[in-house]
Enzyme design. Structure first.
Site, PDB file in Angstrom:
ATOM      1  N   CYS A 179       0.814  -1.216   0.000  1.00  0.00           N
ATOM      2  CA  CYS A 179       0.000   0.000   0.000  1.00  0.00           C
ATOM      3  C   CYS A 179       0.845   1.263   0.000  1.00  0.00           C
ATOM      4  O   CYS A 179       0.310   2.365  -0.058  1.00  0.00           O
ATOM      5  CB  CYS A 179      -0.947  -0.014   1.191  1.00  0.00           C
ATOM      6  SG  CYS A 179      -1.717  -1.618   1.408  1.00  0.00           S
ATOM      7  N   HIS A 319      -2.887   7.968   5.642  1.00  0.00           N
ATOM      8  CA  HIS A 319      -3.056   6.674   4.983  1.00  0.00           C
ATOM      9  C   HIS A 319      -4.529   6.280   5.158  1.00  0.00           C
ATOM     10  O   HIS A 319      -5.169   5.902   4.202  1.00  0.00           O
ATOM     11  CB  HIS A 319      -2.096   5.638   5.566  1.00  0.00           C
ATOM     12  CG  HIS A 319      -2.092   4.353   4.798  1.00  0.00           C
ATOM     13  ND1 HIS A 319      -1.860   4.308   3.442  1.00  0.00           N
ATOM     14  CD2 HIS A 319      -2.300   3.059   5.175  1.00  0.00           C
ATOM     15  CE1 HIS A 319      -1.925   3.043   3.027  1.00  0.00           C
ATOM     16  NE2 HIS A 319      -2.193   2.269   4.053  1.00  0.00           N
ATOM     17  N   GLU A 330      -2.332   4.715  13.077  1.00  0.00           N
ATOM     18  CA  GLU A 330      -1.978   6.026  12.530  1.00  0.00           C
ATOM     19  C   GLU A 330      -2.224   7.118  13.574  1.00  0.00           C
ATOM     20  O   GLU A 330      -1.460   8.072  13.685  1.00  0.00           O
ATOM     21  CB  GLU A 330      -2.773   6.302  11.246  1.00  0.00           C
ATOM     22  CG  GLU A 330      -2.222   7.483  10.464  1.00  0.00           C
ATOM     23  CD  GLU A 330      -2.679   7.506   9.006  1.00  0.00           C
ATOM     24  OE1 GLU A 330      -3.552   6.699   8.624  1.00  0.00           O
ATOM     25  OE2 GLU A 330      -2.165   8.353   8.247  1.00  0.00           O
ATOM     26  N   LYS A 353      -9.224   8.372   1.124  1.00  0.00           N
ATOM     27  CA  LYS A 353      -9.811   7.042   0.910  1.00  0.00           C
ATOM     28  C   LYS A 353     -11.269   6.995   1.327  1.00  0.00           C
ATOM     29  O   LYS A 353     -11.989   6.083   0.930  1.00  0.00           O
ATOM     30  CB  LYS A 353      -9.004   5.988   1.674  1.00  0.00           C
ATOM     31  CG  LYS A 353      -7.601   5.785   1.117  1.00  0.00           C
ATOM     32  CD  LYS A 353      -6.863   4.651   1.834  1.00  0.00           C
ATOM     33  CE  LYS A 353      -5.457   4.451   1.289  1.00  0.00           C
ATOM     34  NZ  LYS A 353      -4.482   5.439   1.791  1.00  0.00           N
ATOM     35  N   HIS A 358      -9.467   2.497  -1.252  1.00  0.00           N
ATOM     36  CA  HIS A 358      -8.031   2.229  -1.177  1.00  0.00           C
ATOM     37  C   HIS A 358      -7.538   1.770  -2.546  1.00  0.00           C
ATOM     38  O   HIS A 358      -7.814   0.658  -2.968  1.00  0.00           O
ATOM     39  CB  HIS A 358      -7.760   1.166  -0.116  1.00  0.00           C
ATOM     40  CG  HIS A 358      -6.308   1.016   0.233  1.00  0.00           C
ATOM     41  ND1 HIS A 358      -5.296   1.598  -0.496  1.00  0.00           N
ATOM     42  CD2 HIS A 358      -5.696   0.350   1.249  1.00  0.00           C
ATOM     43  CE1 HIS A 358      -4.133   1.296   0.044  1.00  0.00           C
ATOM     44  NE2 HIS A 358      -4.348   0.542   1.109  1.00  0.00           N
ATOM     45  N   PHE A 417       1.061  -3.385   3.922  1.00  0.00           N
ATOM     46  CA  PHE A 417       1.180  -4.792   4.339  1.00  0.00           C
ATOM     47  C   PHE A 417       2.625  -5.227   4.094  1.00  0.00           C
ATOM     48  O   PHE A 417       3.216  -4.847   3.098  1.00  0.00           O
ATOM     49  CB  PHE A 417       0.288  -5.693   3.478  1.00  0.00           C
ATOM     50  CG  PHE A 417      -1.129  -5.805   3.936  1.00  0.00           C
ATOM     51  CD1 PHE A 417      -1.593  -5.119   5.037  1.00  0.00           C
ATOM     52  CD2 PHE A 417      -2.011  -6.640   3.256  1.00  0.00           C
ATOM     53  CE1 PHE A 417      -2.910  -5.245   5.443  1.00  0.00           C
ATOM     54  CE2 PHE A 417      -3.329  -6.772   3.660  1.00  0.00           C
ATOM     55  CZ  PHE A 417      -3.781  -6.075   4.752  1.00  0.00           C
TER      56      PHE A 417
END
Lengths: 431, 403
Positions: A179, A319, A330, A353, A358, A417
């Site tokens: 990501c 993010h 976060e 997002k 995403h 990830f």
């Protein structure tokens, strides 16, 4: 006042002179930015393929004109290439540099998903192999001369064709950091310019992976929202009832250029890519260390690389995936990094997002593009679907409605990830 | 002032075995490699050794989260760190992995194809969902993801500096080495781990490379002797390098195997208008001034695929100097993303052993005495051209030496 041409570390300042965008909100920077400021969601029910037996039946998709006209549904690899090219065309046209006929003064850094043989290709091979049973050995024989397979499933293929089309120099680099991929592509371009390897770099992040197998794989990791009944409400970063991310597609391209090179040719400077930071995590394949160490270090590394202190960051492009885990981590990172910020909540932070979902390998690049537009217009895009605040998240998430703000430096976060975390600091000018 | 960059550790796994000693013995022997011509006929492959995974991946839970490709890479990465004696540096060690895709579930693919390919398209699409939703294993997705080789190296070996995964067959391996070396040279960090892995016994990969017309069929032959059936013979290969600034190595008393000089990559279209000759000439111009006169040892990444092998012969011939070429592909096969890092590792090993590998076949000219410099080539099977210059490190420059 003349802008400094080198940064605090003596490196060439890296400017952005062109932006291209494709997301489920539309094609092109203007439509995307207007929709994002209006708080519009691009998440819909999937119409591309049947969704029977799937736990998640919603996504953000970029459907191409030829598909809308009833043509064949493209494979992921074909879609990535198409929308990457669209974003690159827009960015290069704005920059007035290079173009379809070639001659771009630097390399291509392409953030993209891993590609592979996909089911439509396997079925086509099985038909070619008939009447032999469609097992791998027979498929290999049937694949001889089946150009579509190599073209779409070799890792070098997409970059090779984009490099040829846009005339970038040298070997294109295709990169994946899950990501964080789009941010890594930008970082590679920034580094190439900083070390004097090139005057410019074309950085692209693109993803187009909404197909059944990919959706099922993410479902099996329990990563996706299952709020199927109200697609536009499904992505709710930092909100109490968030239940996962929404898969999406898109592409963004930045034309990166040394400030010297940009000014020498009279280009309009849209912003400065001022700092990059990364730090990987060794804790778990899909979760961050609960101490937030790697996320915190990535944010601090980017701010330090930019020659700034946390108090100088005016806004954070999150993010913000809308998974319970990411948004919690976060928040922890924000509290740690911005504990002494002039604003007790820290700088405002919002998640694109919430509207576009995403976009995976594209996200870091798309969000860097939106960060540049935030700087240009001095207006923060909202985090929509903020209905019920999460008491564990004490952040100003720019809830539901865009607002004006004084923005000098944006921190854009990307956490992947596999523990790969990359943050960018983007500024309005080089001073 | 750019920093000198050394290779202070190599981690190799191939059909020759694992580790420095096995590969030094292989280079000294000059004999054809083990080959399995039956299991994936008509495609020969070079199988890898059985690995005692516990030695580098101690937790069974970690082993279960991976398939052979990620295990191989994670294992080879650990070998390189141990070889460099760099366990204490992993926290700030940068990582660049050149990765392909991980294993698919071949049995599931076969059974889905057998059933769904009989159905009309609309019914087939619904059935595909049902079969995948019930048949795919969650862990397999992570085992398939390209960037999860790097993720596993971080988790298992504790390497937690920067982490980047390059994709794109051989060119990814070459650019990984190039970018890692350049970052160290310009002072971004002091130590980096770079490499890749390829697991050869895989129908899913043979399907891909076969469709590209890249594979040799039939009996094995050395890469420069495949005119009858040009193509690569895939080989299981794990190859990682620890690159380190000379200052860092000296400060901790670590010996270098070799100094890594310029690494140059190019990508030509291999069309009549862009044959690759010019790109290689430009790349070589960066290296040439530092190469000594005399016979030049070349560690060649030739694949046996017709066009790039011919291009490489033409390029080497155009250097107009005596060469001692040693083809890595004839010794360990084609390891795709791992190919270039493996060639660099073998060149470093040969330099540290003070011995050019024994010739394998009549096209490899003899070379006497210890080499001082080596040229590493990588002409990708489909795309990508790369060169690297490695040099022996004089004893006086090594830690403890008297400069």
């Amino acid at each position: 006042m003349t802008a400094p041409r080198t940064d605090h570390a003596g490196r060439p300042v890296v400017a952005v002179t062109g932006i291209g965008l494709v997301t489920p909100l539309g094609f092109g920077v203007a439509d995307n930015w207007a929709a994002l400021l209006a708080g519009r969601s691009g998440i819909r029910r999937i119409a591309r393929f049947p969704t029977d037996h799937l736990r998640t039946t919603i996504a953000g998709t970029v459907d191409l004109p030829e598909e809308a006209a009833g043509g064949r549904v493209l494979t992921s690899s074909e879609r990535v290439e198409r929308i990457a090219a669209m974003a690159a065309e827009e960015a290069m046209a704005e920059a007035g540099l290079g173009g379809p006929r070639g001659g771009f003064p630097g390399p291509l850094m392409l953030g993209m998903p891993p590609v592979e043989t996909e089911w439509p290709v396997r079925f086509a091979l099985a038909a070619r192999a008939a009447p032999a049973e469609p097992r791998y050995a027979a498929l290999v024989e049937a694949s001889v001369g089946f150009d579509a397979l190599w073209r779409t499933a070799s890792f070098a293929g997409v970059g090779e064709r984009l490099a040829e089309r846009f005339g970038t120099r040298g070997a294109p680099i295709a990169v994946s950091t899950a990501c964080a991929t789009g941010a890594t592509a930008i970082q590679l371009g920034v580094e190439a310019i900083q070390r004097g390897e090139a005057d410019a770099a074309l950085a692209i992040g693109a993803d187009g992976t909404v197909q059944p197998e990919a959706l099922i794989r993410f479902s099996l990791l329990s990563a996706l929202s299952t709020r199927n009944e109200a697609p536009e409400k499904a992505a709710r970063p930092f909100e109490k009832t968030r239940d996962g991310f929404v898969m999406s597609e898109g592409a963004a391209c930045l034309v990166l250029e040394s400030l010297d090179h940009a000014l020498a040719r009279g280009a309009r400077v849209l912003g400065i890519l001022r700092g990059c930071g990364e730090k990987s995590d060794s804790f778990h394949r899909t979760r961050s260390n609960p101490d937030g160490g790697a996320v915190i270090r990535a944010m601090r590394n980017a701010i330090a690389d930019a020659g700034l202190s946390p108090g100088e960051i005016s806004y954070v492009n999150a993010h913000g995936t809308s998974t319970p885990e990411n948004d919690k981590m976060e928040t922890l990172g924000m509290r740690a990094v911005f504990g002494n910020h002039p604003d007790p909540f820290g700088p405002p932070i919002s998640s694109n997002k919430s509207m576009i979902g995403h976009t995976l390998s594209a996200a870091g690049a798309i969000e860097a593009a939106f960060s540049l537009l935030t700087l240009r217009d001095q207006r923060l895009p909202p985090t929509i679907n903020h209905d019920e605040p999460d008491p564990a998240i004490a952040l100003d998430v720019v809830p539901n409605v865009a607002r004006d703000a004084k923005v000098a430096h944006v921190l854009s976060n990307s956490f992947g990830f596999g523990g790969q975390n990359v943050c960018l600091v983007i500024s309005g000018d080089a001073a | 002032m750019p920093h000198d960059v050394w290779i202070t550790g190599i981690g190799l796994v191939s059909c020759a075995g694992e580790g420095r000693a096995a590969h030094a013995a292989m280079l000294a022997a000059g004999t054809p490699p083990p080959v399995d011509e039956a299991s994936f006929a008509p495609f020969p492959i070079h199988p890898g050794p059985a690995l005692e995974l516990d030695r580098q991946i101690p937790k069974k839970g970690d082993q279960r989260q991976m398939e052979p490709w990620q295990r191989l890479g994670t294992y080879a990465a650990g070998l390189a760190i141990d070889d460099a004696g760099a366990r204490g540096l992993v926290g700030e060690m940068d990582l660049i992995v050149a990765a392909g895709g991980g294993e698919r579930d071949i049995a599931l693919d076969d059974s889905v194809l057998a059933e769904v390919s009989q159905l009309p398209p609309e019914e087939g699409a619904v059935r595909l969902n049902a079969l995948l939703a019930s048949g795919l294993r969650p862990t397999l997705f992570l085992a398939q993801l390209s960037n999860l080789l790097a993720g596993n190296i971080s988790i298992v070996q504790g390497v937690t500096g920067a982490s980047r995964t390059f994709m794109g067959e051989e060119a990814a391996g070459a650019d990984a080495v190039r970018v890692a070396a350049m970052r160290l040279a310009e002072g971004r960090g002091s130590v980096a781990l770079v490499g890749g892995a390829y697991s050869a016994p895989r129908w899913d990969m043979l399907l891909l490379y076969g469709s590209g017309g890249l594979l040799r069929r039939g009996a094995w032959a050395p890469v420069f002797g495949r005119e009858d059936a040009p193509g690569a013979v895939t080989g299981t290969l794990g190859a990682f390098l620890v690159l380190e600034t000379a200052d860092s190595a000296r400060a901790r008393g670590a010996k270098g195997l070799a100094r890594i000089g310029t690494v140059a990559t190019a990508q030509s279209r291999r069309s009549p208008a862009d044959t690759g000759r010019e790109a290689m000439a430009q790349a070589f111009a960066h290296l040439a001034p530092r190469l000594p006169a005399g016979t030049l040892p070349v560690i060649s990444g030739a694949t046996g695929v017709a066009a790039p092998t011919a291009l490489e012969r033409e390029f080497l011939g155009g250097l107009y100097r005596p060469l001692a070429v040693r083809a890595v592909g004839s010794r360990v096969g084609w390891g795709v993303e791992a190919a270039f890092p493996a060639s660099v590792a073998l060149a470093a090993l040969a330099l540290s052993e003070g011995r050019v590998p024994a010739p394998l076949g009549p096209l490899e000219a003899p070379f006497e005495g210890p080499p001082t410099d080596m040229l590493v080539t990588g002409f990708g099977a489909w795309r990508g051209e790369a060169l690297a210059h490695l040099a022996a490190i004089p004893a006086a420059d090594q830690p403890g030496g008297t400069a």
